[in-house]
Design an enzyme around this catalytic site. Structure first.
Site, PDB file in Angstrom:
ATOM      1  N   LYS A   1       1.844  -3.521   6.785  1.00  0.00           N
ATOM      2  CA  LYS A   1       2.305  -3.557   5.390  1.00  0.00           C
ATOM      3  C   LYS A   1       3.810  -3.257   5.322  1.00  0.00           C
ATOM      4  CE  LYS A   1      -1.542  -4.601   3.387  1.00  0.00           C
ATOM      5  NZ  LYS A   1      -1.744  -5.918   2.783  1.00  0.00           N
TER       6      LYS A   1
ATOM      7  N   SER B   1       0.844  -1.199   0.000  1.00  0.00           N
ATOM      8  CA  SER B   1       0.000   0.000   0.000  1.00  0.00           C
ATOM      9  C   SER B   1       0.876   1.244   0.000  1.00  0.00           C
ATOM     10  CB  SER B   1      -0.856  -0.044   1.270  1.00  0.00           C
ATOM     11  OG  SER B   1      -1.436   1.205   1.519  1.00  0.00           O
TER      12      SER B   1
ATOM     13  N   TYR C   1      -2.510  -0.764  10.746  1.00  0.00           N
ATOM     14  CA  TYR C   1      -2.682  -1.442   9.463  1.00  0.00           C
ATOM     15  C   TYR C   1      -1.469  -1.161   8.568  1.00  0.00           C
ATOM     16  CZ  TYR C   1      -3.927  -1.917   4.584  1.00  0.00           C
ATOM     17  OH  TYR C   1      -3.886  -2.219   3.240  1.00  0.00           O
TER      18      TYR C   1
HETATM   19  P1  NAD Z   1     -10.946  -7.555   1.006  1.00  0.00           P
HETATM   20  O1  NAD Z   1     -11.229  -7.531   2.465  1.00  0.00           O
HETATM   21  O2  NAD Z   1     -12.093  -7.406   0.070  1.00  0.00           O
HETATM   22  O3  NAD Z   1     -10.130  -8.872   0.627  1.00  0.00           O
HETATM   23  C1  NAD Z   1      -9.299  -9.537   1.529  1.00  0.00           C
HETATM   24  C2  NAD Z   1      -9.690 -11.003   1.508  1.00  0.00           C
HETATM   25  O4  NAD Z   1      -8.841 -11.704   2.430  1.00  0.00           O
HETATM   26  C3  NAD Z   1     -11.130 -11.243   1.951  1.00  0.00           C
HETATM   27  O5  NAD Z   1     -11.763 -12.071   1.006  1.00  0.00           O
HETATM   28  C4  NAD Z   1     -11.006 -11.947   3.298  1.00  0.00           C
HETATM   29  O6  NAD Z   1     -12.058 -12.854   3.540  1.00  0.00           O
HETATM   30  C5  NAD Z   1      -9.641 -12.622   3.179  1.00  0.00           C
HETATM   31  N1  NAD Z   1      -8.950 -12.852   4.447  1.00  0.00           N
HETATM   32  C6  NAD Z   1      -8.763 -11.979   5.475  1.00  0.00           C
HETATM   33  N2  NAD Z   1      -8.038 -12.574   6.452  1.00  0.00           N
HETATM   34  C7  NAD Z   1      -7.750 -13.832   6.019  1.00  0.00           C
HETATM   35  C8  NAD Z   1      -7.030 -14.919   6.577  1.00  0.00           C
HETATM   36  N3  NAD Z   1      -6.466 -14.827   7.784  1.00  0.00           N
HETATM   37  N4  NAD Z   1      -6.935 -16.066   5.872  1.00  0.00           N
HETATM   38  C9  NAD Z   1      -7.514 -16.165   4.633  1.00  0.00           C
HETATM   39  N5  NAD Z   1      -8.217 -15.173   4.072  1.00  0.00           N
HETATM   40  C10 NAD Z   1      -8.323 -14.009   4.752  1.00  0.00           C
HETATM   41  O7  NAD Z   1      -9.855  -6.407   0.732  1.00  0.00           O
HETATM   42  P2  NAD Z   1      -9.302  -5.825  -0.630  1.00  0.00           P
HETATM   43  O8  NAD Z   1      -9.693  -4.401  -0.695  1.00  0.00           O
HETATM   44  O9  NAD Z   1      -9.604  -6.736  -1.744  1.00  0.00           O
HETATM   45  O10 NAD Z   1      -7.744  -5.849  -0.297  1.00  0.00           O
HETATM   46  C11 NAD Z   1      -6.910  -6.921  -0.700  1.00  0.00           C
HETATM   47  C12 NAD Z   1      -5.495  -6.643  -0.212  1.00  0.00           C
HETATM   48  O11 NAD Z   1      -5.063  -5.392  -0.738  1.00  0.00           O
HETATM   49  C13 NAD Z   1      -5.362  -6.532   1.304  1.00  0.00           C
HETATM   50  O12 NAD Z   1      -4.131  -7.123   1.679  1.00  0.00           O
HETATM   51  C14 NAD Z   1      -5.323  -5.040   1.536  1.00  0.00           C
HETATM   52  O13 NAD Z   1      -4.629  -4.707   2.704  1.00  0.00           O
HETATM   53  C15 NAD Z   1      -4.573  -4.572   0.310  1.00  0.00           C
HETATM   54  N6  NAD Z   1      -4.857  -3.169  -0.034  1.00  0.00           N
HETATM   55  C16 NAD Z   1      -6.147  -2.766  -0.172  1.00  0.00           C
HETATM   56  C17 NAD Z   1      -6.399  -1.425  -0.465  1.00  0.00           C
HETATM   57  C18 NAD Z   1      -7.825  -0.931  -0.577  1.00  0.00           C
HETATM   58  O14 NAD Z   1      -8.024   0.281  -0.434  1.00  0.00           O
HETATM   59  N7  NAD Z   1      -8.801  -1.772  -0.853  1.00  0.00           N
HETATM   60  C19 NAD Z   1      -5.337  -0.532  -0.631  1.00  0.00           C
HETATM   61  C20 NAD Z   1      -4.025  -0.994  -0.484  1.00  0.00           C
HETATM   62  C21 NAD Z   1      -3.801  -2.331  -0.184  1.00  0.00           C
HETATM   63  C1  WQD Z   2     -10.109   9.017   1.039  1.00  0.00           C
HETATM   64  C2  WQD Z   2     -10.430  10.483   1.346  1.00  0.00           C
HETATM   65  C3  WQD Z   2     -10.972  10.938   3.640  1.00  0.00           C
HETATM   66  C4  WQD Z   2     -14.711   8.716   3.800  1.00  0.00           C
HETATM   67  C5  WQD Z   2      -7.129   4.238   2.977  1.00  0.00           C
HETATM   68  C6  WQD Z   2      -5.977   3.652   3.721  1.00  0.00           C
HETATM   69  C7  WQD Z   2      -4.874   3.301   2.763  1.00  0.00           C
HETATM   70  C8  WQD Z   2      -5.405   2.419   1.637  1.00  0.00           C
HETATM   71  C9  WQD Z   2      -6.605   3.021   0.973  1.00  0.00           C
HETATM   72  C10 WQD Z   2      -5.237   0.129   2.213  1.00  0.00           C
HETATM   73  C11 WQD Z   2      -9.819  10.965   2.657  1.00  0.00           C
HETATM   74  C12 WQD Z   2     -12.154  11.209   2.731  1.00  0.00           C
HETATM   75  C13 WQD Z   2     -13.535   9.289   3.377  1.00  0.00           C
HETATM   76  C14 WQD Z   2     -15.816   9.574   4.093  1.00  0.00           C
HETATM   77  C15 WQD Z   2     -14.465  11.465   3.479  1.00  0.00           C
HETATM   78  N1  WQD Z   2      -5.899   1.169   2.112  1.00  0.00           N
HETATM   79  N2  WQD Z   2     -13.420  10.628   3.217  1.00  0.00           N
HETATM   80  N3  WQD Z   2     -15.638  10.913   3.918  1.00  0.00           N
HETATM   81  O1  WQD Z   2      -7.664   7.204   3.827  1.00  0.00           O
HETATM   82  O2  WQD Z   2      -6.880   7.717   1.468  1.00  0.00           O
HETATM   83  O3  WQD Z   2      -6.681   5.443   2.334  1.00  0.00           O
HETATM   84  O4  WQD Z   2      -7.601   3.335   1.969  1.00  0.00           O
HETATM   85  O5  WQD Z   2      -4.066  -0.026   2.092  1.00  0.00           O
HETATM   86  O6  WQD Z   2      -3.876   2.665   3.495  1.00  0.00           O
HETATM   87  O7  WQD Z   2      -5.512   4.578   4.679  1.00  0.00           O
HETATM   88  O8  WQD Z   2      -8.909   6.296   1.808  1.00  0.00           O
HETATM   89  O9  WQD Z   2     -11.256   6.132   1.124  1.00  0.00           O
HETATM   90  O10 WQD Z   2     -10.712   6.208   3.587  1.00  0.00           O
HETATM   91  O11 WQD Z   2     -10.393   8.261   2.216  1.00  0.00           O
HETATM   92  O12 WQD Z   2     -14.386  12.702   3.367  1.00  0.00           O
HETATM   93  O13 WQD Z   2     -16.891   9.143   4.513  1.00  0.00           O
HETATM   94  O14 WQD Z   2     -11.853  10.581   1.509  1.00  0.00           O
HETATM   95  O15 WQD Z   2     -10.879  11.926   4.634  1.00  0.00           O
HETATM   96  O16 WQD Z   2      -9.421  12.276   2.468  1.00  0.00           O
HETATM   97  P1  WQD Z   2      -7.489   6.773   2.431  1.00  0.00           P
HETATM   98  P2  WQD Z   2     -10.389   6.644   2.212  1.00  0.00           P
END
Ligand code: NAD
Ligand code: WQD
Length: 338
Positions: free
Chosen positions: A154, A125, A150
Site C-alpha cells: 500500500k 490503508s 501487505y
Molecule cells: P476483498 O478481498 O473482499 O475485495 C478485493 C477484490 O479484489 C475481490 O473481489 C477479489 O476477487 C479481487 N481481486 C484480487 N486480486 C485481483 C486481481 N489480481 N485482479 C482482479 N481482481 C482481483 O477485500 P476488501 O476488504 O473489499 O478490500 C478492498 C480493498 O481495500 C483492497 O485493496 C484492500 O487492501 C483495501 N483495504 C481493505 C481493508 C479491510 O480491512 N477490509 C482495510 C484497508 C484497505
Molecule cells: C483488530 C484487533 C487484533 C482477531 C488489519 C490490517 C490493516 C487493515 C485492517 C487492510 C487487533 C484483535 C483480531 C481475533 C483478536 N487492513 N483480534 N482476535 O490488525 O487492526 O488491521 O485489518 O488494510 O492493514 O492490519 O485488524 O481485525 O485483524 O484486528 O483479538 O481473532 O482485533 O489483535 O487488536 P487490524 P484485525
C-alpha cells in the site's frame, strides 16, 4: 452521469460501493477475477438498487484484458479495490502480494494512461502511517514503513501514485486511507465473506455467534489501553462506501494527488466490540484471552477532519449499527454467499 470502472468491485468494500454509486446514478463497470469473492454479491447489488451494472471477469495483472475494457467502454474514473489483503499471508508469499497489489496497480495505471483516463481513487490503508506515529493519525504525518508486506504494497502504490501525479498534471488521484471497516448493508444481503479462518476481528466474532467457530481468542490484554485490549477505529462499510462517491465527485473536479483518512476518530477496544456485540444482538460470544499477536499496535485511530472539510463526508453510523448490521448479514447468510 459519469461511468466508473470499479476494480475488485465484487468484494466486501467494492460491492457496498457499487450500491452507493448506482444509488447516486453512476454507471458501474466491475472488473474482478473473483479470487476472493463471488458474482452472487453483484447479483444482489443489482436487486438491492434496482439498477444494472456490467461485470467483466478479469485480472488487473493482465494488460490485454484491461486494455480491452477501456476499448469497449468510455470510462470517466476508476475506483481501484482489487488486490490481496491478508496481512499474515503476505508474510508467507510476499511475491504474490507484490504481483497483485503493485504490478496489478501499475498495469491498471498504464491501461488508464493509454485510454486517456486520469481520475483514480485508490484503496489505501491506515497501515501506511507505520508503527511510530502517534494517534490520532492525520494526513500531514510522514508515512513510515509498515511492519508487514501487505502494508508495504500500500505504501509503495501510494508513493508511486504521488510521483506520477507530480510528473504529469493530467492525473487526479485520491488516496483513501481506511481504518477498520466492519458492518454490512442494512438489508443483510451483502457483507464480508472471508474464505477459511477469518484474519480480522469482526468476521471472527460473527462466525462465533453463528456457531461456525467455538470461541473468540482475544490477542493480548496487557496493552497500555483503557481495558488492556487493543483499540481500533472501526468504520461502517456503508459510510466507507459513501466516502468513495464523495472522493469521485472531488476527483472529477480537481487535479493532483490527495490523501484522506476514512475513520470515525473513535478508539474502540476489542473487548468493547465483544461486549457491545453481545448486548446489541443478545447473543453470547464465548471468549478466551491469549498471547498478543505479532505486529499488532496497541491503538490507532483517525483524525478524519480533512475528509469532512474537503469531501463533505462524515460517518453516519454508530458502533451499535456496525455490530447489529454485521450480525444481520451473518445470521441471514451463515455460510456467506455459498
Ligand atoms: P476483498 O478481498 O473482499 O475485495 C478485493 C477484490 O479484489 C475481490 O473481489 C477479489 O476477487 C479481487 N481481486 C484480487 N486480486 C485481483 C486481481 N489480481 N485482479 C482482479 N481482481 C482481483 O477485500 P476488501 O476488504 O473489499 O478490500 C478492498 C480493498 O481495500 C483492497 O485493496 C484492500 O487492501 C483495501 N483495504 C481493505 C481493508 C479491510 O480491512 N477490509 C482495510 C484497508 C484497505
Ligand atoms: C483488530 C484487533 C487484533 C482477531 C488489519 C490490517 C490493516 C487493515 C485492517 C487492510 C487487533 C484483535 C483480531 C481475533 C483478536 N487492513 N483480534 N482476535 O490488525 O487492526 O488491521 O485489518 O488494510 O492493514 O492490519 O485488524 O481485525 O485483524 O484486528 O483479538 O481473532 O482485533 O489483535 O487488536 P487490524 P484485525
Amino acid at each position: 452521469m459519469a461511468r466508473i470502472l470499479v476494480t475488485g468491485g465484487a468484494g466486501y468494500i467494492g460491492s457496498h460501493t457499487c450500491v452507493e454509486l448506482l444509488n447516486a446514478g453512476y454507471e458501474v463497470i466491475v472488473f474482478d477475477n473473483l479470487s476472493n469473492s463471488s458474482e452472487e454479491s453483484l447479483r444482489r447489488v443489482q436487486i438491492l438498487t434496482g439498477e444494472s451494472l456490467v461485470f467483466i471477469k478479469g485480472d488487473i495483472r493482465n494488460q490485454h484484458e484491461l486494455n480491452q475494457v477501456f476499448d469497449d467502454y468510455q470510462i470517466d474514473a476508476v475506483i481501484h479495490f482489487a488486490g490481496l489483503k491478508a496481512v499474515g499471508e503476505s508474510q508467507q508469499i510476499p511475491l504474490t502480494y507484490f504481483d497483485h497489489n503493485i504490478t496489478g496497480s501499475i498495469q491498471l495505471i498504464k491501461a488508464m494512461e493509454k485510454a486517456g483516463v486520469f481520475k483514480l481513487v485508490f484503496s489505501s490503508s491506515a497501515t501506511v502511517y507505520g508503527e511510530h506515529n502517534p494517534s490520532p493519525y492525520n494526513e500531514e504525518m510522514p508515512l513510515s514503513m509498515p511492519n508487514n508486506n501487505y502494508g508495504y504494497t500500500k505504501l509503495i502504490v501510494e508513493q508511486l501514485l504521488q510521483k506520477l501525479s507530480q510528473a504529469d498534471q493530467r492525473w487526479s488521484i485520491g488516496l483513501l486511507r481506511y481504518f477498520n471497516p466492519v458492518g454490512a448493508h442494512k438489508s443483510g444481503q451483502i457483507g464480508e465473506d472471508p474464505q477459511g479462518i477469518p484474519n480480522n476481528l469482526m468476521p471472527y466474532v460473527t462466525q462465533v455467534a453463528v456457531g461456525r467457530r467455538e470461541k473468540l481468542s482475544i490477542f493480548g490484554h496487557d496493552y497500555p489501553t483503557k481495558d488492556g485490549t487493543c483499540e481500533r477505529d472501526f468504520i461502517h462499510v456503508v459510510d466507507l462506501a459513501k466516502a468513495h462517491v464523495f472522493a469521485v465527485i472531488n476527483r472529477l473536479k480537481q487535479t493532483g494527488c490527495r490523501a484522506w483518512n476514512i475513520g470515525t476518530g473513535m478508539p474502540i477496544s476489542v473487548l468493547q466490540i465483544k461486549e457491545t456485540f453481545e448486548k446489541v444482538n443478545c447473543v453470547a460470544i464465548p471468549t478466551t484471552f491469549v498471547e498478543r499477536r505479532a505486529g499488532d499496535l496497541a491503538a490507532f485511530y483517525a483524525d478524519a477532519t480533512r475528509a469532512e472539510q474537503e469531501l463533505g463526508w462524515k460517518p453516519q453510523y454508530s458502533l451499535e449499527d456496525m455490530l447489529a448490521d454485521s450480525w444481520n448479514w451473518q445470521k441471514q447468510n451463515p455460510n456467506g454467499y455459498n
